[in-house]
Design a protein around this motif. Structure first.
Motif, PDB file in Angstrom:
ATOM      1  N   PHE A   1     -46.207 -57.346  52.847  1.00 46.18           N
ATOM      2  CA  PHE A   1     -45.231 -57.126  51.787  1.00 46.18           C
ATOM      3  C   PHE A   1     -43.868 -57.550  52.312  1.00 46.18           C
ATOM      4  CE2 PHE A   1     -48.763 -54.403  50.875  1.00 46.18           C
ATOM      5  CZ  PHE A   1     -48.890 -54.448  49.501  1.00 46.18           C
TER       6      PHE A   1
ATOM      7  N   VAL B   1     -41.894 -57.837  47.308  1.00 46.57           N
ATOM      8  CA  VAL B   1     -41.529 -56.493  46.876  1.00 46.57           C
ATOM      9  C   VAL B   1     -40.229 -56.523  46.066  1.00 46.57           C
ATOM     10  CG1 VAL B   1     -42.769 -55.350  48.735  1.00 46.57           C
ATOM     11  CG2 VAL B   1     -40.363 -55.982  49.071  1.00 46.57           C
TER      12      VAL B   1
ATOM     13  N   GLN C   1     -41.377 -54.419  39.138  1.00 48.39           N
ATOM     14  CA  GLN C   1     -41.049 -53.620  40.329  1.00 48.39           C
ATOM     15  C   GLN C   1     -41.904 -52.362  40.371  1.00 48.39           C
ATOM     16  OE1 GLN C   1     -38.835 -54.739  42.698  1.00 48.39           O
ATOM     17  NE2 GLN C   1     -39.595 -53.074  43.962  1.00 48.39           N
TER      18      GLN C   1
ATOM     19  N   GLU D   1     -44.607 -51.296  43.487  1.00 46.38           N
ATOM     20  CA  GLU D   1     -44.410 -50.023  44.186  1.00 46.38           C
ATOM     21  C   GLU D   1     -45.667 -49.153  44.100  1.00 46.38           C
ATOM     22  OE1 GLU D   1     -40.685 -48.219  42.941  1.00 46.38           O
ATOM     23  OE2 GLU D   1     -39.552 -50.010  43.558  1.00 46.38           O
TER      24      GLU D   1
ATOM     25  N   ALA E   1     -48.771 -50.983  45.982  1.00 47.78           N
ATOM     26  CA  ALA E   1     -48.677 -50.843  47.439  1.00 47.78           C
ATOM     27  C   ALA E   1     -49.064 -49.432  47.875  1.00 47.78           C
ATOM     28  CB  ALA E   1     -47.267 -51.188  47.904  1.00 47.78           C
TER      29      ALA E   1
ATOM     30  N   VAL F   1     -43.120 -48.895  49.178  1.00 45.77           N
ATOM     31  CA  VAL F   1     -42.249 -49.952  48.650  1.00 45.77           C
ATOM     32  C   VAL F   1     -41.332 -49.259  47.654  1.00 45.77           C
ATOM     33  CG1 VAL F   1     -42.100 -52.023  47.223  1.00 45.77           C
ATOM     34  CG2 VAL F   1     -43.909 -51.832  48.941  1.00 45.77           C
TER      35      VAL F   1
ATOM     36  N   LYS G   1     -37.405 -49.987  45.676  1.00 41.18           N
ATOM     37  CA  LYS G   1     -36.133 -50.682  45.492  1.00 41.18           C
ATOM     38  C   LYS G   1     -35.110 -49.664  45.000  1.00 41.18           C
ATOM     39  CE  LYS G   1     -33.923 -54.795  43.727  1.00 41.18           C
ATOM     40  NZ  LYS G   1     -34.101 -56.081  43.064  1.00 41.18           N
TER      41      LYS G   1
ATOM     42  N   VAL H   1     -34.840 -53.948  49.630  1.00 44.05           N
ATOM     43  CA  VAL H   1     -35.989 -53.136  49.229  1.00 44.05           C
ATOM     44  C   VAL H   1     -36.526 -52.425  50.467  1.00 44.05           C
ATOM     45  CG1 VAL H   1     -38.276 -53.167  48.163  1.00 44.05           C
ATOM     46  CG2 VAL H   1     -36.532 -54.808  47.422  1.00 44.05           C
TER      47      VAL H   1
ATOM     48  N   HIS I   1     -39.394 -51.030  52.595  1.00 45.98           N
ATOM     49  CA  HIS I   1     -40.840 -51.248  52.732  1.00 45.98           C
ATOM     50  C   HIS I   1     -41.224 -51.163  54.196  1.00 45.98           C
ATOM     51  CE1 HIS I   1     -40.704 -55.458  54.288  1.00 45.98           C
ATOM     52  NE2 HIS I   1     -39.519 -55.426  53.695  1.00 45.98           N
TER      53      HIS I   1
END
Length: 187
Positions: free
Chosen positions: A55, A93, A125, A129, A132, A140, A142, A149, A151
């Motif tokens: 990622f 990501v 987004q 998220e 993942a 993940v 943001k 981001v 991660h």
């Protein structure tokens, strides 16, 4: 005596087998994404292939460039070893920034071989998220402010059936030999 011979032969036959130490078996759920070539790619397109996934995002200020360089080293080692049906998959990501064109430029900056390395975007987004977290057991996120981001820096080994078998540090002290060994064990 017969029992001893049977047990001994079973133990000796197991010695030559290639196994993945501390393997997990997390199934990747189906997904559909857009490649750097603006084509659709999903889990069904990766069936029958071993793949390494990560990622990243292209405007990452710190960990993504080294992670991408480390994936490139693995890609080169896979080629040197003559391993076939191995794919590399980088999930963005930051999909609103990382368009197919931006991902192509990013990959070209590193000199990746796009024949078996795909950069993915084209989802929301919220999707990446949740995807993942649920599939790769990784964070993940943001933040509402800023352009970086949050991660983790793992590389993931996925088997031919779409099951994650192991994760590795993809940022520092990357275990290249272990990764190649584990790829061979899955083939």
């Amino acid at each position: 005596m017969v029992v001893f011979l049977v047990i001994s032969s079973l133990l000796m036959s197991a010695c030559g087998k290639k196994e993945i130490e501390n393997a997990v078996n997390w199934q990747v759920k189906d997904f559909t994404a857009t490649t750097q070539d603006n084509k659709s790619l999903g889990l069904k397109d990766l069936k029958g292939k071993v793949w390494i996934s990560t990622f990243i995002f292209t405007s990452c200020a710190d960990v993504c460039p080294p992670m991408t360089s480390n994936m490139l080293k693995i890609q080169k080692k896979v080629k040197e070893e003559g391993l076939k049906n191995v794919e590399f998959v980088s999930f963005s990501v930051d999909p609103t920034v990382d368009t197919p064109e931006v991902l192509t430029r990013y990959g070209n900056q590193f000199g990746v071989d796009f024949k078996n390395w795909t950069f993915l975007t084209g989802y929301s987004q919220a999707f990446i998220e949740e995807f993942a977290a649920k599939n790769f057991k990784t964070l993940v996120k943001k933040p509402d402010d800023g352009n970086q981001v949050i991660h983790q820096t793992y590389l993931y080994l996925v088997d031919k059936d779409g099951n994650i078998k192991k994760s590795y540090n993809g940022f520092k002290n990357v275990p290249y030999d272990e990764i190649i060994h584990d790829i061979k064990a899955l083939q």
